[in-house]
Design an enzyme around this catalytic site. Structure first.
Site, mmCIF file in Angstrom:
data_model
loop_
_atom_site.group_PDB
_atom_site.id
_atom_site.type_symbol
_atom_site.label_atom_id
_atom_site.label_comp_id
_atom_site.label_asym_id
_atom_site.label_seq_id
_atom_site.Cartn_x
_atom_site.Cartn_y
_atom_site.Cartn_z
ATOM 1 N N ILE A 203 0.892 -1.125 31.260
ATOM 2 C CA ILE A 203 -0.237 -0.499 31.971
ATOM 3 C C ILE A 203 -1.324 0.024 31.016
ATOM 4 O O ILE A 203 -2.414 0.372 31.450
ATOM 5 C CB ILE A 203 0.199 0.642 32.931
ATOM 6 C CG1 ILE A 203 0.903 1.791 32.183
ATOM 7 C CG2 ILE A 203 1.045 0.118 34.077
ATOM 8 C CD1 ILE A 203 0.904 3.103 32.948
ATOM 9 N N ALA B 4 6.113 4.963 33.386
ATOM 10 C CA ALA B 4 5.899 6.210 32.647
ATOM 11 C C ALA B 4 6.792 6.247 31.427
ATOM 12 O O ALA B 4 7.809 5.547 31.364
ATOM 13 C CB ALA B 4 6.203 7.418 33.540
ATOM 14 N N TYR B 5 6.391 7.068 30.477
ATOM 15 C CA TYR B 5 7.266 7.400 29.349
ATOM 16 C C TYR B 5 8.024 8.646 29.807
ATOM 17 O O TYR B 5 7.432 9.710 29.970
ATOM 18 C CB TYR B 5 6.440 7.687 28.097
ATOM 19 C CG TYR B 5 7.289 7.966 26.878
ATOM 20 C CD1 TYR B 5 7.573 6.953 25.963
ATOM 21 C CD2 TYR B 5 7.831 9.222 26.646
ATOM 22 C CE1 TYR B 5 8.375 7.194 24.850
ATOM 23 C CE2 TYR B 5 8.639 9.471 25.548
ATOM 24 C CZ TYR B 5 8.896 8.456 24.655
ATOM 25 O OH TYR B 5 9.698 8.697 23.558
ATOM 26 N N THR C 7 5.169 15.095 38.113
ATOM 27 C CA THR C 7 6.418 15.824 37.893
ATOM 28 C C THR C 7 6.316 17.340 38.060
ATOM 29 O O THR C 7 5.271 17.926 37.758
ATOM 30 C CB THR C 7 6.937 15.505 36.462
ATOM 31 O OG1 THR C 7 8.020 16.371 36.149
ATOM 32 C CG2 THR C 7 5.860 15.708 35.413
ATOM 33 N N TYR D 80 5.897 15.866 27.129
ATOM 34 C CA TYR D 80 6.005 15.020 28.328
ATOM 35 C C TYR D 80 5.164 15.615 29.456
ATOM 36 O O TYR D 80 4.361 14.928 30.095
ATOM 37 C CB TYR D 80 7.474 14.908 28.754
ATOM 38 C CG TYR D 80 7.688 14.331 30.137
ATOM 39 C CD1 TYR D 80 7.467 12.981 30.395
ATOM 40 C CD2 TYR D 80 8.100 15.143 31.201
ATOM 41 C CE1 TYR D 80 7.661 12.458 31.669
ATOM 42 C CE2 TYR D 80 8.298 14.623 32.474
ATOM 43 C CZ TYR D 80 8.072 13.286 32.698
ATOM 44 O OH TYR D 80 8.250 12.766 33.967
#
Ligand code: NAP
Length: 285
Positions: A38, A61-62, A102, A126
């Site tokens: 992406i 996502a990471y 998140t 994160y």
């Protein structure tokens, strides 16, 4: 029928979305990191154009919270710049975006479920990278939904549930933190929510945030005890404090999400976390 693109398809949520679709839902296209990264804007743009994508569900996502402390650049590249590339392509090609964020962007000091209007306070790399990703969407003019979720597990991929089951086969004692409070989310339940939003994609206008996790709240220790009970594990689970656990990333002490907005908007009844956990464990063992 509109064409829908699910990114990060080899992850927990991506696989659960695939699992939830009836055979013949050929309008859903799934790509893994290998297929489309992406962060590669040319590839993203080409894919959307070629396949006439109307809605993107971004599951890419990471997500390794501790490793993100060392791989800061990569975490931001995927969770922030990657989202920006999706936003830019959505704007250019008039596609809508369903993005997953998140509970970790919060670090609440109260014990009251957090609603969508609360100002985030990310405390680890994160969380900061995910927060930046949200900002790219909120500062844009595209039609998008951000779904903030928490403590996701599934029969697919790596997660707390599978880790506890795996470790219990090797160790007699497992130490688990009992002073971080949140809510587990079965990715299967979240996948169903993503599909509901796709079905009503015409209503996605402007940028809107919704919280979604299962119902109730618990500590990681409570979560582990419930796993032990349902999976019939023999190990001993010992409660410990955050300060006694050696983890690289700081995590929120309390991050329970208030789900009243999504319940009202979609007219849904959210499953209680223990019921969903039971369902998932039945599939695993
Ligand atoms: N897991 C949780 O507890 C949790 C909690 C709240 C919110 N969320 C959010 O929920 C979403 C889904 O989470 P999940 O648990 O399903 O994550 P996951 O299982 O880690 O899946 C993420 C997927 O994204 C892929 N990916 C990584 N970098 C990419 C890139 N540059 N381009 C395309 N794909 C890439 C990963 O591939 P590789 O594995 O090959 O790198 C992986 O397959 C994420 O946005 C996550 O931040 C997760």
């Amino acid at each position: 029928m509109i064409n829908v693109w699910v990114t990060g398809s080899k992850g927990q949520l991506g696989q659960e979305i695939k699992n939830n679709l009836k055979k013949g839902n050929s309008n859903f296209l799934f790509t893994s990191k290998k297929d489309i990264d992406i962060t590669n804007k040319e590839d993203v743009e080409r894919f959307i154009k070629l396949n006439k994508i109307k809605v993107i569900i971004n599951c890419a996502a990471y997500t390794n919270v501790d490793d993100a402390e060392k791989n800061t650049e990569l975490a931001f590249r995927v969770n922030s710049d990657g989202v920006l590339k999706l936003v830019q392509c959505c704007k250019k090609l008039n596609s809508k975006l369903i993005h997953i964020s998140t509970d970790f962007i919060f670090n609440s000091i109260s014990n009251k479920p957090i609603n969508e209007n609360k100002i985030p306070n990310p405390i680890c790399i994160y969380a900061k990278s995910k927060y930046n990703g949200e900002q790219h969407i909120l500062n844009s003019s595209i039609d998008a939904i951000i779904i903030r979720s928490s403590w996701i597990y599934s029969e697919f991929g790596k997660n707390f549930l599978k880790t506890i089951i795996k470790i219990s086969n090797k160790k007699k004692y497992i130490s688990v933190i009992d002073d971080q409070i949140g809510t587990p989310t079965y990715a299967d339940d979240l996948a169903k929510i993503c599909i509901i939003f796709v079905k009503r994609y015409k209503k996605i206008k402007g940028q809107n945030i919704f919280n979604y996790s299962n119902l109730g709240e618990c500590s990681w220790y409570d979560f582990a005890i419930e796993i032990k009970k349902n999976a019939n594990l023999k190990c001993f689970i010992k409660p410990i404090k955050t300060q006694d656990f050696n983890s690289l990333a700081k995590r929120p002490r309390y991050s329970v999400l208030d789900k009243r907005k999504i319940e009202k908007e979609l007219g849904i009844k959210i499953p209680f976390w223990k019921d969903s956990l039971k369902n998932c464990i039945k599939k695993i063992i």
